[in-house]
Enzyme design. Structure first.
Site, PDB file in Angstrom:
ATOM      1  CB  SER A 110      -3.091   0.159  -5.090  1.00 17.60           C
ATOM      2  OG  SER A 110      -3.900   1.299  -5.291  1.00 17.60           O
ATOM      3  CG  MET A 112       3.453   0.632  -5.273  1.00 17.57           C
ATOM      4  SD  MET A 112       1.960   1.233  -6.100  1.00 17.57           S
ATOM      5  CE  MET A 112       1.955   2.961  -5.596  1.00 17.57           C
ATOM      6  CD  GLU A 129      -2.866  -0.793   2.540  1.00 18.24           C
ATOM      7  OE1 GLU A 129      -4.059  -1.124   2.456  1.00 18.24           O
ATOM      8  OE2 GLU A 129      -2.371  -0.311   3.582  1.00 18.24           O
ATOM      9  CB  CYS A 130       0.527   4.355  -0.009  1.00 14.49           C
ATOM     10  SG  CYS A 130       0.751   6.127  -0.319  1.00 14.49           S
ATOM     11  N   GLY A 131       3.218   3.799   0.457  1.00 20.09           N
ATOM     12  CA  GLY A 131       4.646   3.787   0.741  1.00 20.09           C
ATOM     13  C   GLY A 131       5.254   2.409   0.612  1.00 20.09           C
TER      14      GLY A 131
END
Length: 420
Positions: A399, A312, A308-310
């Site tokens: 994502s 990724m 998730e986010c960081g």
């Protein structure tokens, strides 16, 4: 509820100080944060002595909110809810939550550049959304006794009032407040504010409130016996406590580890890389001696990796920080990321990856380029914004979205290898 007309008014400082005040009086305190937030809850957890959970009528759902509030009232002496942004901002807003559950609202207002207008602002907030109940008004960043007297005189004499003299606030950076463990001196600040609130009897403002119970659907044990490794440290700290609880309710055993401390990837059946601040620690993450190799072995063996986010960003081939320095990261995701100084995306979104919608939130300053086509796109909950892409490559799902697991345990279990 502790709320303000705008972000940056001092809600978190006051909420955390109130939690400290009640704890000093020997009371057990549970604090919630309204909305999809990770940083404020870290302060609230430190002040209250137990995890601070999130409440949001859209993200977590009304039934979850009712269940969580009833459980908190059952097990604690005091329940505090810190609002998000301005009191009426968003759809649904913190005011919607307060009205739905009849939570009295203490207003925290930055009064540093106003006098009698303070009273007009309080009056407008109180009257804007009946039947919202205002428990009192707290003027923050007050210059001194004379300034406080002017502010008090601008209010209805029957409305409780308190003033906090101007001082240093909690440290901030581009995603909001700095995590407590990265800051010195803030504990003394919270104690000083707690003392000021105690002297003005703010702890006595809230009346007794009763909440009715709400049963939640049973969680299927779809991850029974599976071990899930979860990265948790200063680089990967954006974790809802309820998400960990959901994984455990699904039957998973959680194994946390610190990539930043160069701890090895635990033996596990799946991996979760949450969001956080990988850009602030990119050099140390890149220098991990085994992570890229062990991640590759896990993916080659068919183990799911959810990023998730960081999380990724840490899997990208390169990550450029705010100074323009490009770091070679773990290279499992064929993408290049670059940090920016302006917000790239924010807001609630939902995504269906084949097992029903997962409600999520996005908030990031970085931008990403990749030749990998998206597997799916999320749908913004509001009328504005672009749906975030979700990429899949082998067992990797990546994502910018931060998912709320408890809203769809079946879809959550599928992310970590279950076959519902």
């Amino acid at each position: 509820m502790i709320a303000s007309p705008a972000s940056g008014s001092g809600k978190t400082t006051v909420t955390a100080a109130l939690a400290r005040l009640y704890r000093q009086a020997g009371r057990r305190v549970k604090v919630f944060k309204c909305g999809a937030d990770f940083l404020d809850p870290a302060w609230l957890a430190l002040a209250s002595g137990q995890p601070a959970d999130n409440l949001d009528l859209w993200l977590t759902g009304e039934d979850y909110c009712r269940h969580a509030l009833h459980r908190a009232a059952r097990d604690n002496d005091v329940v505090l809810v810190e609002a998000a942004m301005g009191l009426f901002d968003g759809a649904p807003s913190a005011a919607d939550l307060a009205v739905r559950f009849d939570l009295p609202v203490a207003l925290v207002i930055d009064a540093s550049a106003m006098a009698q207008t303070f009273g007009a602002l309080v009056l407008g907030l109180a009257a804007y959304r009946p039947p919202l109940r205002i428990a009192g008004a707290i003027a923050n960043k007050v210059a001194g006794p004379g300034h406080a007297a002017m502010l008090r005189e601008s209010l209805d004499p029957a409305l409780p009032f308190a003033a906090i003299v101007r001082g240093e606030g909690l440290a901030e950076r581009h995603l909001g407040l700095v995590e407590p463990r990265r800051t010195t001196g803030d504990d003394a600040r919270l104690l000083a504010v707690a003392d000021a609130l105690h002297a003005q009897q703010v702890g006595d403002w809230a009346p007794e409130r009763r909440f009715r119970p709400q049963a939640l659907p049973p969680v299927p044990r779809l991850l029974e016996g599976r071990r899930i490794a979860v990265a948790m440290d200063e680089a990967f700290s954006f974790v809802y406590p309820a998400n960990l609880a959901c994984l455990e309710a699904l039957g998973a055993r959680i194994e946390t580890f610190s990539p930043l401390a160069h701890q090895p990837l635990p033996e596990a059946d799946a991996l979760w890389l949450p969001g956080g601040y990988p850009e602030a620690h990119a050099a140390r993450l890149a220098a991990h001696p085994d992570m890229a190799r062990d991640l590759r072995r896990g993916l080659d063996a068919g183990k799911p990796v959810y990023a998730e986010c960081g999380g990724m960003l840490a899997l990208c081939e390169t990550l450029a920080d705010l100074e323009g320095c490009r770091h070679a990261l773990w290279g499992l995701f064929p993408a290049h990321a670059k940090m920016g100084r302006t917000l790239a995306a924010i807001g609630p979104q939902s995504v269906d990856l084949g097992h029903g919608p997962l409600r999520c939130h996005t908030f990031h300053y970085s931008r990403l380029t990749t030749s990998l086509p998206p597997f799916a796109h999320a749908t913004p909950a509001g009328r504005e914004g672009t749906g975030e892409a979700v990429w899949r490559q082998g067992g990797l799902t990546a994502s910018y979205l931060h998912a709320w697991f408890a809203g769809n345990p079946v879809a959550t279990a599928a992310l970590f290898g279950a076959r519902p």
